[in-house]
Design a protein around this motif. Structure first.
Motif, PDB file in Angstrom:
ATOM      1  N   UNK A 134     -39.904  98.769 -78.829  1.00 46.79           N
ATOM      2  CA  UNK A 134     -39.364  97.391 -79.067  1.00 46.79           C
ATOM      3  C   UNK A 134     -39.721  96.497 -77.884  1.00 46.79           C
ATOM      4  N   UNK A 135     -40.530  96.889 -77.056  1.00 49.79           N
ATOM      5  CA  UNK A 135     -41.327  95.931 -75.990  1.00 49.79           C
ATOM      6  C   UNK A 135     -42.398  94.948 -76.736  1.00 49.79           C
ATOM      7  N   UNK A 136     -41.955  93.805 -76.417  1.00 51.91           N
ATOM      8  CA  UNK A 136     -42.602  92.686 -76.987  1.00 51.91           C
ATOM      9  C   UNK A 136     -42.108  91.261 -76.536  1.00 51.91           C
ATOM     10  N   UNK A 137     -42.789  90.252 -76.931  1.00 55.56           N
ATOM     11  CA  UNK A 137     -42.239  88.904 -76.591  1.00 55.56           C
ATOM     12  C   UNK A 137     -41.462  88.617 -78.035  1.00 55.56           C
ATOM     13  N   UNK A 138     -40.271  88.103 -77.857  1.00 63.57           N
ATOM     14  CA  UNK A 138     -39.364  87.842 -78.857  1.00 63.57           C
ATOM     15  C   UNK A 138     -39.184  86.471 -79.324  1.00 63.57           C
ATOM     16  N   UNK A 139     -39.642  85.946 -80.746  1.00 62.82           N
ATOM     17  CA  UNK A 139     -39.563  84.615 -80.743  1.00 62.82           C
ATOM     18  C   UNK A 139     -38.378  84.133 -81.753  1.00 62.82           C
ATOM     19  N   UNK A 140     -37.693  83.184 -81.499  1.00 59.18           N
ATOM     20  CA  UNK A 140     -37.059  82.403 -82.551  1.00 59.18           C
ATOM     21  C   UNK A 140     -37.543  81.630 -83.599  1.00 59.18           C
ATOM     22  N   UNK A 141     -37.293  81.750 -84.720  1.00 63.75           N
ATOM     23  CA  UNK A 141     -37.864  80.765 -85.654  1.00 63.75           C
ATOM     24  C   UNK A 141     -36.896  80.292 -86.652  1.00 63.75           C
ATOM     25  N   UNK A 142     -37.087  78.921 -87.069  1.00 65.51           N
ATOM     26  CA  UNK A 142     -36.359  78.199 -87.970  1.00 65.51           C
ATOM     27  C   UNK A 142     -36.940  77.734 -89.112  1.00 65.51           C
TER      28      UNK A 142
END
Length: 118
Positions: free
Chosen positions: A89-97
């Motif tokens: 689950x390691x990583x950069x998490x991005x929000x997207x719309x």
């Protein structure tokens, strides 16, 4: 323009939990759906969860039962609760719309880093 700002990432041990937030500003009435993506080191960005403005949530198989996406319309915020985290689950998490704006049909946040340690 819709703008998204994520927060809540950090370092957590395997099996632990984190809660991510994404606050939207601007013409949020144009947003059709929200997504959380992640990009693991050396891998392509992938969508892990999504929620429509007037609909239910969807998840990729690897996070089903562990992650929960939700939204607060009064706070213009979506959340991603991450439970029982593992190293993958390691990583950069991005929000997207995804929006109705034909000039800007997709908006990204700046990302927040989640690091899961053993």
């Amino acid at each position: 323009q819709v703008q998204l700002v994520e927060s809540g990432g950090g370092l957590v041990q395997a099996g632990g939990s984190l809660s991510l937030s994404c606050v939207a500003s601007g013409p949020i009435m144009n947003i059709l759906a929200w997504y959380w993506y992640r990009q693991a080191p050396g891998k392509q960005r992938e969508a892990v969860a999504g929620i429509a403005s007037h609909g239910g949530a969807n998840y990729i198989n690897s996070v089903k039962g562990r992650f929960t996406i939700s939204r607060s319309d009064t706070k213009n915020t979506i959340y991603l609760q991450l439970n029982n985290l593992n190293l993958e689950d390691t990583g950069v998490y991005y929000c997207n719309a995804r929006t109705m704006d034909s000039f800007e049909p997709e908006v990204w946040g700046q990302g927040t880093l989640v690091t899961v340690s053993s």
